[in-house]
Design a protein around this motif. Sequence first.
Motif, mmCIF file in Angstrom:
data_model
loop_
_atom_site.group_PDB
_atom_site.id
_atom_site.type_symbol
_atom_site.label_atom_id
_atom_site.label_comp_id
_atom_site.label_asym_id
_atom_site.label_seq_id
_atom_site.Cartn_x
_atom_site.Cartn_y
_atom_site.Cartn_z
ATOM 1 N N VAL A 116 22.774 67.121 -50.438
ATOM 2 C CA VAL A 116 21.726 66.629 -51.347
ATOM 3 C C VAL A 116 20.736 67.756 -51.683
ATOM 4 C CG1 VAL A 116 21.897 64.234 -50.587
ATOM 5 C CG2 VAL A 116 20.253 65.728 -49.478
ATOM 6 N N GLY A 117 21.128 68.959 -51.325
ATOM 7 C CA GLY A 117 20.360 70.114 -51.798
ATOM 8 C C GLY A 117 19.277 70.616 -50.857
ATOM 9 N N GLY A 171 19.612 60.683 -61.067
ATOM 10 C CA GLY A 171 20.979 60.156 -60.975
ATOM 11 C C GLY A 171 21.849 60.993 -60.053
ATOM 12 N N GLU A 172 21.251 62.030 -59.433
ATOM 13 C CA GLU A 172 22.049 62.902 -58.568
ATOM 14 C C GLU A 172 22.151 62.355 -57.149
ATOM 15 O OE1 GLU A 172 20.663 66.894 -58.958
ATOM 16 O OE2 GLU A 172 21.261 66.927 -61.077
ATOM 17 N N LEU A 173 22.996 63.034 -56.377
ATOM 18 C CA LEU A 173 23.232 62.615 -55.005
ATOM 19 C C LEU A 173 21.927 62.669 -54.195
ATOM 20 C CD1 LEU A 173 25.975 61.911 -53.684
ATOM 21 C CD2 LEU A 173 25.971 64.190 -52.673
ATOM 22 N N ALA A 174 21.603 61.550 -53.537
ATOM 23 C CA ALA A 174 20.402 61.532 -52.693
ATOM 24 C C ALA A 174 20.756 60.885 -51.365
ATOM 25 C CB ALA A 174 19.293 60.746 -53.391
ATOM 26 N N MET A 175 19.943 61.167 -50.348
ATOM 27 C CA MET A 175 20.167 60.605 -49.016
ATOM 28 C C MET A 175 20.047 59.081 -49.066
ATOM 29 S SD MET A 175 21.096 62.282 -46.570
ATOM 30 C CE MET A 175 20.897 62.947 -44.980
ATOM 31 N N GLY A 176 20.955 58.373 -48.435
ATOM 32 C CA GLY A 176 20.852 56.914 -48.349
ATOM 33 C C GLY A 176 19.667 56.543 -47.469
ATOM 34 N N HIS A 177 19.423 55.247 -47.291
ATOM 35 C CA HIS A 177 18.158 54.905 -46.630
ATOM 36 C C HIS A 177 18.174 55.013 -45.111
ATOM 37 C CE1 HIS A 177 19.820 50.823 -46.437
ATOM 38 N NE2 HIS A 177 19.002 50.659 -45.415
ATOM 39 N N TRP A 229 27.311 40.012 -41.051
ATOM 40 C CA TRP A 229 27.083 41.455 -40.967
ATOM 41 C C TRP A 229 27.382 42.048 -42.330
ATOM 42 C CZ3 TRP A 229 24.940 43.951 -36.964
ATOM 43 C CH2 TRP A 229 24.979 43.355 -35.698
ATOM 44 N N VAL A 230 26.570 42.972 -42.783
ATOM 45 C CA VAL A 230 26.943 43.756 -43.953
ATOM 46 C C VAL A 230 27.230 45.170 -43.447
ATOM 47 C CG1 VAL A 230 26.233 44.615 -46.208
ATOM 48 C CG2 VAL A 230 25.642 42.294 -45.524
ATOM 49 N N ILE A 231 28.415 45.666 -43.787
ATOM 50 C CA ILE A 231 28.848 46.983 -43.290
ATOM 51 C C ILE A 231 29.282 47.862 -44.458
ATOM 52 C CG2 ILE A 231 29.593 46.155 -41.018
ATOM 53 C CD1 ILE A 231 32.464 46.060 -42.148
ATOM 54 N N ASP A 232 29.681 49.069 -44.153
ATOM 55 C CA ASP A 232 30.222 49.992 -45.156
ATOM 56 C C ASP A 232 29.277 50.217 -46.327
ATOM 57 O OD1 ASP A 232 32.380 50.190 -43.526
ATOM 58 O OD2 ASP A 232 33.766 49.057 -44.796
ATOM 59 N N PHE A 233 28.039 50.475 -46.011
ATOM 60 C CA PHE A 233 27.076 50.847 -47.059
ATOM 61 C C PHE A 233 27.465 52.226 -47.596
ATOM 62 C CE2 PHE A 233 24.748 47.756 -44.678
ATOM 63 C CZ PHE A 233 23.869 47.180 -45.582
ATOM 64 N N PRO A 234 27.169 52.492 -48.854
ATOM 65 C CA PRO A 234 27.406 53.859 -49.334
ATOM 66 C C PRO A 234 26.494 54.819 -48.561
ATOM 67 C CG PRO A 234 26.640 52.420 -51.119
ATOM 68 C CD PRO A 234 26.588 51.623 -49.866
ATOM 69 N N PHE A 235 27.041 55.967 -48.193
ATOM 70 C CA PHE A 235 26.230 56.912 -47.415
ATOM 71 C C PHE A 235 25.139 57.529 -48.283
ATOM 72 C CE2 PHE A 235 25.054 60.861 -45.429
ATOM 73 C CZ PHE A 235 24.859 60.462 -44.120
ATOM 74 N N PHE A 236 25.523 57.923 -49.493
ATOM 75 C CA PHE A 236 24.538 58.532 -50.391
ATOM 76 C C PHE A 236 24.079 57.517 -51.432
ATOM 77 C CE2 PHE A 236 27.087 62.245 -49.023
ATOM 78 C CZ PHE A 236 26.065 63.038 -48.514
ATOM 79 N N GLU A 237 22.924 57.779 -51.996
ATOM 80 C CA GLU A 237 22.448 56.960 -53.108
ATOM 81 C C GLU A 237 22.329 57.833 -54.342
ATOM 82 O OE1 GLU A 237 18.706 55.396 -51.842
ATOM 83 O OE2 GLU A 237 19.651 53.951 -50.483
ATOM 84 N N LYS A 238 22.187 57.174 -55.482
ATOM 85 C CA LYS A 238 21.888 57.927 -56.711
ATOM 86 C C LYS A 238 20.381 58.111 -56.781
ATOM 87 C CE LYS A 238 25.349 57.281 -60.203
ATOM 88 N NZ LYS A 238 26.205 56.206 -60.484
ATOM 89 N N HIS A 239 19.945 59.322 -56.995
ATOM 90 C CA HIS A 239 18.511 59.564 -57.141
ATOM 91 C C HIS A 239 17.995 58.744 -58.322
ATOM 92 C CE1 HIS A 239 14.697 61.551 -57.890
ATOM 93 N NE2 HIS A 239 14.786 62.040 -56.670
#
Length: 596
Positions: free
Chosen positions: A511-512, A449-455, A435-445
């Motif tokens: 994320v705006g 490079g700004e805060l963006a929605m994770g997948h 299992w892979v867990i604890d993904f970052p919630f946000f991604e870098k655009h």
Amino acid sequence: MTIIKNKYRTHSCAELNEQAVGETVTLSGWIHKMRDHGGLIFVDLRDYYGITQVVFDASVSDDLKKIEENRVESVITIEGEVVARTEETINPDLSTGKIEVAAKSFKVLSNADVLPILVASDEKFGEDLRLKYRYIDLRREKLKKNIQMRMDVFKEIRSIMNGKGFNEIQTPVLTASSPEGARDFLVPSRVHHGKFYALPQSPQIFKELSMVAGFDRYFQLAPCFRDEDLRSDRLLEFYQLDMEMSFVEREDVMETMQDNMMKVFNKFKGDKIIDENIPHITYQEAMETYGIDRPDLRNPLVIKEVGEVFAGSDFGLFASLVAKGNSVKAVRTPGTAGQPRSWYDKLNDWARSEGAGGLGYIVFNEDGTTKGPIAKNLDEARINQIREICGVENGDSVFFCCDKLEEAQKFAGKVRTKLGTDLELINKNEFKFCWVIDFPFFEKHEETGELAMGHNPFSQPRGGMEALNNAENPFDILSEQYDFICNGYELGGGSIRHETLDTLVKCFDMVGYGEEVVKEKFGSMYDAYHYGVPPHGGIAMGMERIIMLLCDEPNLREVVPFPANGKGQDTMMGSPSEVSEQQLREAHIKVRPTIK
Ligand code: ASP
């Protein structure tokens, strides 16, 4: 299997044995093979269930000799008497191998032409031909077995899910866009001018709404459609084992699906081994140790960070890059010190072809000395540090990648896979899961490079509203998402969903995007949150990937009965195809010229 007895058959072609000797039987099927042994013509008659040998004795009647006029794969019905085979002619490979049927009469039901693909043969045919004549290809043993496996796995999963009290709920295929991150397939509406349906990328919203509706446990073997660029492990349309549960936490969903998967893999694994020790690896750990978020744990090689060793060293290239904040990742390969220089050169060429500057290395000779351009520029203390961090023994080599952290991780991941594969360290006979867990919630655009929605926009942030409000660095916020991995393939993933509307709105706000965007993108869920939503979570597994692994096939199309080709075309049905002007008019569509 008992077949229906009628004028076509009294038995299947897999059924007859020595107990039936003396009986008169009727069989139907395809002429699999035909051999003429001087007046005795042997036909292997094949149906879905198996093969029975039928003997046509030309000396008995001229009519029986006429069987020779038919090509293989013609469909015939025969009547004859079951005869025991002599000891020397018994075929232990056939369920009917102890008998044969002496034909008394036969009838041709459908004639076959010269075949574009041979059925009773191991000869390889090109995929184009195989897909155009899929119904013939499906008669061949290997593909037929794959599809049988598919049917069995589907059946087993239904039985497991029903047994666990999951309700199978059908959700619409003509629907609105569901944001899974791919492009939608669109279907124009005839009645509603200028409006379109989208085919579901997954039943995500519907399964969540089924929880809101109170159904508690949902599952569906659901068709999903994603207009993505194709690869061997992607299809435009595929099936998911889709699941959702109410009043659950992350571990509940993970355990339920893991149990399903263990049942399925154990039942259908054949002679492969399953490692039932299934670790939970955080995203960060996966990237640090394996350089990828879907690690193949069969590969024993691991990645270590050795940037500190190169900081201030005489190996100027890495030293200056590390000074600028870059990382150095190391992959140790045991027992490779004896490899010729050309082996290292080839790896270096490969690294360049992958877009890297090259692949640095140190060889740790059996006698304790070291070799290679990097080693010459590192003092003994630093070399020893590498020995320690990477667990080096004499006779090993260590490879290095230096880049910005994420790039270095990803490239080291490729190096790990390349070396593990080349050195044949991967046990092809094993299934290893994690299992892979604890993904970052946000991604870098990607651009700003700004805060963006994770997948996974459906996922709740770990820690809920408090985490969103109080995180020092929003990039540190984790998601309630989990992925299930087997042998380096992402079999599926899911998450615990937003418990309240507040967190969903807040995430978009961060994320705006204003609340109106949430209303627009998740209109139905947005409304539903006002009428009592149970805490819920779920997961979806790619059925074709599971079956592909169980069938040991490298390509998803090998486990789909009627797949489109690698370019998304179905050459057998002729789709996609042009449509008539009348149809376009009815759909209010005008086709634009291609812009080059
Ligand atoms: N709908 C998601 C997907 O298709 C799975 C899930 O979150 O349950 O990836």
